[in-house]
Design a protein around this motif. Structure first.
Motif, mmCIF file in Angstrom:
data_model
loop_
_atom_site.group_PDB
_atom_site.id
_atom_site.type_symbol
_atom_site.label_atom_id
_atom_site.label_comp_id
_atom_site.label_asym_id
_atom_site.label_seq_id
_atom_site.Cartn_x
_atom_site.Cartn_y
_atom_site.Cartn_z
ATOM 1 N N GLU A 179 0.812 -1.211 0.000
ATOM 2 C CA GLU A 179 0.000 0.000 0.000
ATOM 3 C C GLU A 179 0.850 1.267 0.000
ATOM 4 O O GLU A 179 1.976 1.275 0.510
ATOM 5 C CB GLU A 179 -0.905 0.046 1.245
ATOM 6 N N ILE A 180 0.274 2.308 -0.558
ATOM 7 C CA ILE A 180 0.811 3.659 -0.424
ATOM 8 C C ILE A 180 -0.175 4.435 0.447
ATOM 9 O O ILE A 180 -1.389 4.389 0.205
ATOM 10 C CB ILE A 180 0.929 4.353 -1.789
ATOM 11 N N LEU A 181 0.344 5.104 1.454
ATOM 12 C CA LEU A 181 -0.497 5.930 2.298
ATOM 13 C C LEU A 181 -0.326 7.387 1.865
ATOM 14 O O LEU A 181 0.789 7.907 1.843
ATOM 15 C CB LEU A 181 -0.108 5.792 3.773
ATOM 16 N N MET A 182 -1.423 8.022 1.520
ATOM 17 C CA MET A 182 -1.349 9.402 1.058
ATOM 18 C C MET A 182 -2.243 10.266 1.935
ATOM 19 O O MET A 182 -3.390 9.895 2.224
ATOM 20 C CB MET A 182 -1.794 9.481 -0.408
ATOM 21 N N SER A 183 -1.704 11.387 2.387
ATOM 22 C CA SER A 183 -2.521 12.288 3.212
ATOM 23 C C SER A 183 -2.363 13.721 2.729
ATOM 24 O O SER A 183 -1.315 14.115 2.218
ATOM 25 C CB SER A 183 -2.127 12.180 4.692
ATOM 26 N N PHE A 184 -3.437 14.461 2.882
ATOM 27 C CA PHE A 184 -3.454 15.883 2.565
ATOM 28 C C PHE A 184 -3.897 16.628 3.813
ATOM 29 O O PHE A 184 -4.939 16.291 4.383
ATOM 30 C CB PHE A 184 -4.452 16.196 1.446
ATOM 31 N N VAL A 185 -3.116 17.602 4.223
ATOM 32 C CA VAL A 185 -3.534 18.478 5.313
ATOM 33 C C VAL A 185 -3.750 19.861 4.712
ATOM 34 O O VAL A 185 -2.824 20.473 4.161
ATOM 35 C CB VAL A 185 -2.490 18.536 6.447
ATOM 36 N N ILE A 186 -4.996 20.309 4.788
ATOM 37 C CA ILE A 186 -5.366 21.587 4.184
ATOM 38 C C ILE A 186 -5.303 22.665 5.250
ATOM 39 O O ILE A 186 -6.027 22.606 6.254
ATOM 40 C CB ILE A 186 -6.792 21.501 3.599
ATOM 41 N N GLU A 187 -4.406 23.609 5.050
ATOM 42 C CA GLU A 187 -4.298 24.754 5.950
ATOM 43 C C GLU A 187 -4.776 26.002 5.207
ATOM 44 O O GLU A 187 -5.048 25.948 4.012
ATOM 45 C CB GLU A 187 -2.855 24.918 6.434
ATOM 46 N N SER A 188 -4.853 27.100 5.925
ATOM 47 C CA SER A 188 -5.456 28.289 5.321
ATOM 48 C C SER A 188 -4.691 28.789 4.103
ATOM 49 O O SER A 188 -5.305 29.265 3.140
ATOM 50 C CB SER A 188 -5.554 29.403 6.369
ATOM 51 N N ASN A 189 -3.372 28.681 4.129
ATOM 52 C CA ASN A 189 -2.608 29.221 2.996
ATOM 53 C C ASN A 189 -1.661 28.205 2.373
ATOM 54 O O ASN A 189 -0.809 28.568 1.568
ATOM 55 C CB ASN A 189 -1.816 30.451 3.425
ATOM 56 N N HIS A 190 -1.776 26.952 2.777
ATOM 57 C CA HIS A 190 -0.898 25.947 2.175
ATOM 58 C C HIS A 190 -1.492 24.551 2.288
ATOM 59 O O HIS A 190 -2.445 24.314 3.032
ATOM 60 C CB HIS A 190 0.502 25.992 2.792
ATOM 61 N N LEU A 191 -0.903 23.674 1.523
ATOM 62 C CA LEU A 191 -1.331 22.276 1.466
ATOM 63 C C LEU A 191 -0.122 21.398 1.792
ATOM 64 O O LEU A 191 0.943 21.570 1.213
ATOM 65 C CB LEU A 191 -1.841 21.970 0.050
ATOM 66 N N VAL A 192 -0.314 20.519 2.752
ATOM 67 C CA VAL A 192 0.746 19.569 3.126
ATOM 68 C C VAL A 192 0.352 18.188 2.611
ATOM 69 O O VAL A 192 -0.757 17.722 2.888
ATOM 70 C CB VAL A 192 0.945 19.504 4.654
ATOM 71 N N ILE A 193 1.235 17.581 1.873
ATOM 72 C CA ILE A 193 0.951 16.258 1.303
ATOM 73 C C ILE A 193 2.033 15.296 1.769
ATOM 74 O O ILE A 193 3.224 15.605 1.697
ATOM 75 C CB ILE A 193 0.953 16.303 -0.238
ATOM 76 N N GLU A 194 1.600 14.136 2.241
ATOM 77 C CA GLU A 194 2.557 13.082 2.588
ATOM 78 C C GLU A 194 2.245 11.838 1.777
ATOM 79 O O GLU A 194 1.090 11.429 1.668
ATOM 80 C CB GLU A 194 2.499 12.770 4.083
ATOM 81 N N VAL A 195 3.282 11.270 1.209
ATOM 82 C CA VAL A 195 3.166 9.995 0.488
ATOM 83 C C VAL A 195 4.136 9.025 1.149
ATOM 84 O O VAL A 195 5.352 9.257 1.143
ATOM 85 C CB VAL A 195 3.500 10.165 -1.009
ATOM 86 N N CYS A 196 3.588 7.982 1.738
ATOM 87 C CA CYS A 196 4.417 7.086 2.545
ATOM 88 C C CYS A 196 4.223 5.627 2.128
ATOM 89 O O CYS A 196 3.154 5.243 1.642
ATOM 90 C CB CYS A 196 4.060 7.214 4.032
ATOM 91 N N ASP A 197 5.277 4.855 2.330
ATOM 92 C CA ASP A 197 5.159 3.407 2.164
ATOM 93 C C ASP A 197 5.870 2.746 3.337
ATOM 94 O O ASP A 197 6.590 3.397 4.089
ATOM 95 C CB ASP A 197 5.769 2.957 0.832
ATOM 96 N N HIS A 198 5.647 1.479 3.485
ATOM 97 C CA HIS A 198 6.297 0.741 4.563
ATOM 98 C C HIS A 198 7.304 -0.251 3.998
ATOM 99 O O HIS A 198 7.431 -1.369 4.496
ATOM 100 C CB HIS A 198 5.245 0.031 5.431
ATOM 101 N N GLY A 199 7.989 0.175 2.951
ATOM 102 C CA GLY A 199 8.990 -0.680 2.320
ATOM 103 C C GLY A 199 10.304 -0.659 3.071
ATOM 104 O O GLY A 199 10.372 -0.247 4.242
#
Lengths: 117, 145
Positions: B66-86
């Motif tokens: 699996e790939i774990l993808m997250s988006f954190v939406i802040e007022s003036n920016h976007l944080v994206i994490e793409v993670c694996d457990h390899g």
């Protein structure tokens, strides 16, 4: 969800060829570009132009294929040039420094001239 | 309808090439909905695509599916994490080794660093790899291209 890619090819004389791509190239289908290019090489093409004017999206997998084909052609005394990338694709060649590795020209005719076809 | 900040979105994707397009397309759509301009939304798309492609192509661990993808939406920016457990890799070694761009991993990280405002890559054999990317939104969205 497959990535849309159309690949066309044509010969330009005995040693030159043009690979025309349309759509998107990414990790899911870059191997199709490699296979099509290698087919032309196996048929005797040493001077190859990859026409990217129809490509709307390309990632490092696509760039990696171009580098690999370029190396193969160089080993055989040939060369590769890229034609007509749209700005967002063309920018990748600048970011990665690949514009110093092979020629990037505005259209297929100019690229063919660059490789000597 | 606007998405109010702060907000967090998480998703898990099969670690297979055919899902990379879905991931990057979703990231671009989200950026556009958050009023990022078209160019920055394309940068987000390509960066997410590269991070996911890295997880697909350069993780040899068959247990990592699996790939774990997250988006954190802040007022003036976007944080994206793409993670694996390899099995992880040494980011410093990859980024300092550009002599074989055909391998792709070095090029992908190079592209992400060029397009995103902040990038942090953490990787270890215990936890896998996580690419954290931040894109700041310009004040006025443009009309697209």
């Amino acid at each position: 969800m497959s990535t849309t890619l159309e690949i066309g090819s044509r010969r330009e004389g005995s040693e030159a060829g043009v690979l025309s791509l349309k759509g998107e190239v990414d990790v899911a289908n870059a191997h199709q570009v490699r296979d099509a290019a290698l087919k032309l090489v196996s048929e005797g093409v040493r001077l190859l132009v990859v026409d990217l004017s129809g490509i709307e999206y390309m990632d490092s997998a696509g760039l990696g294929v171009l580098v690999a084909i370029h190396k193969r052609l160089r080993e055989q005394g040939g060369s590769l040039a890229v034609a007509g990338p749209q700005p967002r694709v063309g920018r990748l060649f600048e970011i990665t420094g690949l514009s110093q590795v092979f020629a990037v020209r505005e259209d297929a005719a100019a690229a063919l001239k660059e490789v000597g076809g | 309808m606007k998405i109010a900040a702060p907000c967090r979105i998480e998703t898990r994707l099969p670690r297979r090439p055919e899902f990379v397009r879905f991931a990057r397309s979703a990231a671009k759509a989200l950026a556009l909905q958050l009023d990022f301009n078209y160019g920055d939304s394309c940068d987000v798309e390509l960066s997410v695509g590269e991070a996911c492609a890295n997880a697909v192509e350069h993780v040899c661990d068959v247990e990592c599916t699996e790939i774990l993808m997250s988006f954190v939406i802040e007022s003036n920016h976007l944080v994206i994490e793409v993670c694996d457990h390899g099995q992880g890799f040494d980011p410093a070694k990859v980024e300092s080794s550009q002599e074989d761009p055909a391998r792709g991993l070095g090029i992908g990280l190079q592209i992400i660093r060029a397009l995103m405002d902040e990038v942090k890559i953490s990787s270890s054999c215990q936890t896998g790899t996580c690419v954290r990317m931040v894109k700041y939104r310009e004040s006025e969205p443009d009309a697209g291209e």
